[in-house]
Design a protein around this motif. Sequence first.
Motif, PDB file in Angstrom:
ATOM      1  N   PHE A  91       0.830  -1.205   0.000  1.00  8.34           N
ATOM      2  CA  PHE A  91       0.000   0.000   0.000  1.00  8.34           C
ATOM      3  C   PHE A  91       0.868   1.261   0.000  1.00  8.34           C
ATOM      4  O   PHE A  91       0.533   2.257  -0.668  1.00  8.34           O
ATOM      5  CB  PHE A  91      -0.927  -0.005   1.215  1.00  8.34           C
ATOM      6  N   THR A  92       1.971   1.245   0.727  1.00  7.91           N
ATOM      7  CA  THR A  92       2.877   2.403   0.747  1.00  7.91           C
ATOM      8  C   THR A  92       3.393   2.700  -0.650  1.00  7.91           C
ATOM      9  O   THR A  92       3.407   3.855  -1.099  1.00  7.91           O
ATOM     10  CB  THR A  92       4.056   2.137   1.694  1.00  7.91           C
ATOM     11  N   LEU A  93       3.839   1.665  -1.346  1.00  7.09           N
ATOM     12  CA  LEU A  93       4.342   1.860  -2.711  1.00  7.09           C
ATOM     13  C   LEU A  93       3.236   2.366  -3.622  1.00  7.09           C
ATOM     14  O   LEU A  93       3.468   3.241  -4.473  1.00  7.09           O
ATOM     15  CB  LEU A  93       4.911   0.545  -3.245  1.00  7.09           C
ATOM     16  N   GLY A  94       2.028   1.838  -3.458  1.00  7.64           N
ATOM     17  CA  GLY A  94       0.914   2.285  -4.288  1.00  7.64           C
ATOM     18  C   GLY A  94       0.605   3.749  -4.082  1.00  7.64           C
ATOM     19  O   GLY A  94       0.420   4.501  -5.056  1.00  7.64           O
ATOM     20  N   VAL A  95       0.538   4.188  -2.824  1.00  5.96           N
ATOM     21  CA  VAL A  95       0.256   5.598  -2.529  1.00  5.96           C
ATOM     22  C   VAL A  95       1.381   6.484  -3.040  1.00  5.96           C
ATOM     23  O   VAL A  95       1.142   7.548  -3.644  1.00  5.96           O
ATOM     24  CB  VAL A  95       0.047   5.794  -1.010  1.00  5.96           C
ATOM     25  N   ALA A  96       2.631   6.070  -2.807  1.00  5.74           N
ATOM     26  CA  ALA A  96       3.775   6.879  -3.229  1.00  5.74           C
ATOM     27  C   ALA A  96       3.823   7.044  -4.742  1.00  5.74           C
ATOM     28  O   ALA A  96       4.238   8.097  -5.250  1.00  5.74           O
ATOM     29  CB  ALA A  96       5.073   6.244  -2.729  1.00  5.74           C
ATOM     30  N   LEU A  97       3.388   6.041  -5.493  1.00  7.36           N
ATOM     31  CA  LEU A  97       3.436   6.084  -6.954  1.00  7.36           C
ATOM     32  C   LEU A  97       2.139   6.575  -7.584  1.00  7.36           C
ATOM     33  O   LEU A  97       2.013   6.633  -8.810  1.00  7.36           O
ATOM     34  CB  LEU A  97       3.775   4.692  -7.504  1.00  7.36           C
ATOM     35  N   GLY A  98       1.168   6.900  -6.729  1.00  3.20           N
ATOM     36  CA  GLY A  98      -0.084   7.425  -7.247  1.00  3.20           C
ATOM     37  C   GLY A  98      -1.079   6.360  -7.661  1.00  3.20           C
ATOM     38  O   GLY A  98      -2.033   6.661  -8.402  1.00  3.20           O
ATOM     39  N   PHE A  99      -0.868   5.121  -7.203  1.00  7.08           N
ATOM     40  CA  PHE A  99      -1.780   4.018  -7.542  1.00  7.08           C
ATOM     41  C   PHE A  99      -2.344   3.392  -6.274  1.00  7.08           C
ATOM     42  O   PHE A  99      -2.415   2.163  -6.152  1.00  7.08           O
ATOM     43  CB  PHE A  99      -1.064   2.953  -8.380  1.00  7.08           C
ATOM     44  N   GLY A 100      -2.758   4.232  -5.330  1.00  5.39           N
ATOM     45  CA  GLY A 100      -3.235   3.737  -4.048  1.00  5.39           C
ATOM     46  C   GLY A 100      -4.437   2.820  -4.173  1.00  5.39           C
ATOM     47  O   GLY A 100      -4.501   1.765  -3.531  1.00  5.39           O
ATOM     48  N   SER A 101      -5.397   3.195  -5.007  1.00 11.07           N
ATOM     49  CA  SER A 101      -6.596   2.375  -5.166  1.00 11.07           C
ATOM     50  C   SER A 101      -6.272   1.028  -5.798  1.00 11.07           C
ATOM     51  O   SER A 101      -6.793  -0.015  -5.375  1.00 11.07           O
ATOM     52  CB  SER A 101      -7.628   3.116  -6.023  1.00 11.07           C
ATOM     53  N   ALA A 102      -5.411   1.037  -6.810  1.00 15.35           N
ATOM     54  CA  ALA A 102      -5.014  -0.218  -7.453  1.00 15.35           C
ATOM     55  C   ALA A 102      -4.277  -1.116  -6.461  1.00 15.35           C
ATOM     56  O   ALA A 102      -4.489  -2.340  -6.438  1.00 15.35           O
ATOM     57  CB  ALA A 102      -4.145   0.071  -8.670  1.00 15.35           C
ATOM     58  N   ALA A 103      -3.428  -0.511  -5.644  1.00 16.30           N
ATOM     59  CA  ALA A 103      -2.703  -1.286  -4.645  1.00 16.30           C
ATOM     60  C   ALA A 103      -3.662  -1.908  -3.636  1.00 16.30           C
ATOM     61  O   ALA A 103      -3.497  -3.057  -3.223  1.00 16.30           O
ATOM     62  CB  ALA A 103      -1.684  -0.395  -3.928  1.00 16.30           C
ATOM     63  N   PHE A 104      -4.699  -1.135  -3.262  1.00 16.76           N
ATOM     64  CA  PHE A 104      -5.675  -1.641  -2.297  1.00 16.76           C
ATOM     65  C   PHE A 104      -6.452  -2.820  -2.880  1.00 16.76           C
ATOM     66  O   PHE A 104      -6.693  -3.819  -2.192  1.00 16.76           O
ATOM     67  CB  PHE A 104      -6.635  -0.526  -1.891  1.00 16.76           C
ATOM     68  N   LEU A 105      -6.839  -2.720  -4.132  1.00 13.17           N
ATOM     69  CA  LEU A 105      -7.553  -3.826  -4.776  1.00 13.17           C
ATOM     70  C   LEU A 105      -6.660  -5.055  -4.912  1.00 13.17           C
ATOM     71  O   LEU A 105      -7.111  -6.194  -4.760  1.00 13.17           O
ATOM     72  CB  LEU A 105      -8.069  -3.386  -6.137  1.00 13.17           C
ATOM     73  N   PHE A 106      -5.360  -4.806  -5.180  1.00  6.03           N
ATOM     74  CA  PHE A 106      -4.417  -5.926  -5.251  1.00  6.03           C
ATOM     75  C   PHE A 106      -4.295  -6.613  -3.894  1.00  6.03           C
ATOM     76  O   PHE A 106      -4.262  -7.853  -3.815  1.00  6.03           O
ATOM     77  CB  PHE A 106      -3.050  -5.426  -5.710  1.00  6.03           C
ATOM     78  N   ILE A 107      -4.218  -5.823  -2.816  1.00  3.46           N
ATOM     79  CA  ILE A 107      -4.124  -6.382  -1.456  1.00  3.46           C
ATOM     80  C   ILE A 107      -5.347  -7.251  -1.159  1.00  3.46           C
ATOM     81  O   ILE A 107      -5.232  -8.333  -0.570  1.00  3.46           O
ATOM     82  CB  ILE A 107      -3.975  -5.257  -0.423  1.00  3.46           C
TER      83      ILE A 107
END
Length: 401
Positions: free
Chosen positions: A356-372
């Motif tokens: 999630f940290t990497l997703g937020v830092a790269l601007g893909f927080g929602s995609a990271a959350f769905l991946f999690i």
Amino acid sequence: MHIWIDAEPVAGAPRLFGFTTLERILRSIAKAGDPSVKVVISGVADTKADARYTVLDDTGTVGERLSAYLDKVDGPVLALDGGAVIDARLLPLLMQETDPACFLGHPASKDTAVLRLTKGTPPPTNTTSLHAAAEHLRAAGTIREITPDELPDFVGNLRRNVPFLLERVADDQHRAELEKRLFHLNYKGSTDFMTKWVYPPIVWQLTRLCIRWRITPNMVTVFSIFLTILAVPLFAYGYWFAGFVAAYSMTILDSVDGKLARLTLTDSPIGNILDHGLDIVHPPFWYWAWAAGLVAAGSEAPLYAATLWLTLFYIADRLALMVAKARFKRGLHAVTPLDGTVRTWIARRNVNLVVFTLGVALGFGSAAFLFITAWQGLTFVWHAARTAWLYPRARHEPFLT
């Protein structure tokens, strides 16, 4: 059962994690939890008066003092070297039997021993060490040697087999090496990649600071609880940097409190409940806060629905692991090497936090959350399948650890 401690070697032994070797032995005896045990400290010792043990101001060789004590008591006597680091697990195991025996530890250890003696098996009066007494009595066939492979060395909380420790602390250099070795031995055998490879140097320094500043494990746990709760509103309102600082600090301290408790022999039932209870309860609150923060930032992804599924997968996964532990008498990740390896990357708090940290830092927080969410679902499926596969084989196949 009587416990006789030779205190003469204590004066020259370096402190280990701030405690003398005698203090560590007394804490180990207290952890054994047998109030009927009579503890006697023989020889010169810098000890304070305590109703839990008796100090004998006697003189002479180890053999003379131990033989004299054996003559006074009935029943078995566990003889300990006050200048040695003795594994706390050894005492309750050796107190279960009453026949004369000795434990010498690792074959390379030639300077200490633990003996279980009776009135009929005194050591020679000219014996100058417990190790020499053990060697003499063993060679004479008076006592038997208990080898490390006879004793159960699997530690459930650590999900690994930990070798028994029994050795003298020779000097400060040996003390430093032994402290580092004990620190690494108290790491879990299967854990996530952050705890395994990233956190140890930080946890080592923080654990040493806590010992130096006399910070207790429960103090660390309480502060971890504060950081866990603080992270929820920070995440929910989109204060990502502050939230991540609180979250990562908490995950580091989550390693510190356990190491601190085990290395100083101060672990307690209430501490275990607080620590493990926190680990189980808080992740879903973070996940809901992550979703709230992303929605507040304008995300149109179906994050609340994903959070519901993520929570359900998380609970189902925990239930599958509970079934496995009840069946195998150990955590699923300690059953086979495969399960231990998979534990490094499965969806658990630390792994999800990094994603999630990497997703937020790269601007893909929602995609990271769905991946999690998907990763947590796959993790549940894996654990359920492994539990079902191994369940009928638990009776007749030895598990590899």
